[in-house]
Design a protein around this motif. Structure first.
Motif: not given
Ligand SMILES: [Zn+2]
Ligand SMILES: [Zn+2]
Length: 388
Positions: A48-50, A75-78, A239-251, A253-254
């Motif tokens: 199970v991905r979390g 979206e990350t199937s977590a 300075a602005g955000a690079v990305d939101s939760y969506r891709r951070l979550f894929r980077a 996982t546990t």
């Protein structure tokens, strides 16, 4: 590569060199949980991905709502999210979300800055008092059914945290800091988000050293932490955000292995905490490749699985440590942090341990960090292990 062209020769050569046998699986569909192959079946457990160590609006430095986190997690199937928001000053007044938000299981938690790193509280938040010393705090957390994890091990002085249940082997915040904010800032202009994150997800040798020191005597859950504050801002909030939760979550996982009947809608906080307490986990970075289907077991000479990650087995003749990954990758087995076996471009690897120690697996996919397992302890003949 040699193993691919002539597996028998490679296996024989390897067996002569050190008692290991490479078992590359050539072609075929990726392994699934119901795969009949004995090398891959993990009897009765499901992967199970979390997401662990996620920051939300409860932190002073994040504006991510629970709903936004839940949607990005889905979206990350977590299946679950452990929020670890900062506690400052006194104890937290409430647990925060504890249950399902948009079908994603939220588990309470907290992060307390400690000794140059942090203490991750997993399972509870309300009443956790950051003013209490390390060791009594860990005791109080466990008494209430929670668990203690080492956050930012790459920079921590352990002091009273040697008795932890879990330890990060991957932390995207730490990776970003290591890369340097100026390098990240400029790269963020010309790389699309996924290659951008891939470019700095890196192995953290300091974190691995802490993990390997602690894992010798107890089950220790490997954690992959996105440590997401909604966005990574290389040059600060202006300075602005690079990305939101969506891709951070894929980077980062546990994954936890839970009894098969508990996966899906019946997954509970208790199932997640039990898996972490027993070390039935692995950390992964899944920006470019799903890690689901990864396996690491100790198998007796009769063929029976004798231990999963987090477990221990006495050193016995013929017992083997077996690894399987869903697609060909470079697989490394480490013993107490030292490289024991490297299998390149392989779907599986096998090692017959001849010495006691804490064995764990790291796998890289296309040269990038991909999987970090919790350790299986192989114990000496007369060694007695502390219970937990
Ligand atoms: Zn952090
Ligand atoms: Zn954090």
């Amino acid at each position: 590569v040699i193993a691919r062209t002539n597996p028998l020769l490679a296996a024989a050569a390897c067996a002569l060199l050190g008692g290991c046998v490479l078992l590359p699986v050539l072609g075929g569909p990726p392994p699934r949980d119901d795969d009949a192959s004995p090398a891959l079946a993990l009897e009765g457990f499901e992967d199970v991905r979390g997401l662990v160590h996620v920051h939300s609006v409860q932190s002073h430095d994040s504006s991510g709502t629970f709903e936004a986190i839940a949607d990005a997690a889905a979206e990350t199937s977590a299946a679950f999210v452990v929020l670890c928001d900062h506690l400052r000053g006194g104890p937290a007044a409430d647990d925060g979300p504890d249950g399902r938000v948009h079908d994603v299981l939220f588990v309470p938690g907290a992060e307390l800055n400690r000794n140059g790193g942090s203490l991750l509280v997993l399972g509870i938040r309300k009443g956790v008092d950051p003013r209490v010393g390390d060791a009594p705090l860990v005791g109080a957390i466990r008494e209430r059914g929670g668990l203690a994890g080492v956050g930012h091990p790459e920079s921590i002085r352990l002091e009273g945290l040697v008795d932890a249940d879990a330890c990060e082997l991957l932390n995207i915040h730490a990776c970003a800091v290591e890369e340097g904010r100026f390098a990240l800032f400029f790269r963020s202009f010309f790389l699309p988000p996924r290659p951008f994150f891939s470019s700095f997800v890196s192995r953290l040798p300091g974190a691995a050293a802490v993990y390997d020191a602690l894992a010798r005597t107890r089950p220790l859950a490997a954690l992959g932490s996105c440590d997401a504050h909604e966005a990574i801002r290389p040059l600060g909030p202006l300075a602005g955000a690079v990305d939101s939760y969506r891709r951070l979550f894929r980077a980062a996982t546990t994954h936890v292995w839970v009894p098969a009947a508990r996966a899906g809608p019946s997954l509970s906080k208790g199932d997640v905490l039990d898996a972490i307490r027993e070390g039935r986990t692995y950390a992964a970075s899944e920006l470019t490749q799903d890690a689901t289907g990864f396996r690491f077991v100790a198998r007796g000479s009769s063929g029976a699985v004798r231990a999963l990650p987090g477990g221990s087995v006495p050193l016995a003749a013929g017992d083997a440590l077996e690894v399987a990954v869903p697609v060909p990758a470079d697989i490394t087995i480490l013993r107490d942090g030292a490289v024991t076996l490297v299998a390149r471009d392989a779907r599986a690897a096998r090692w017959i341990p001849l010495a006691a120690g804490a064995y764990r697996v790291e796998a890289t996919f296309e040269g990038r960090p991909w999987i970090f397992s919790s350790a299986i302890r192989v114990t000496g003949e007369n060694e007695t292990l502390p219970g937990k």
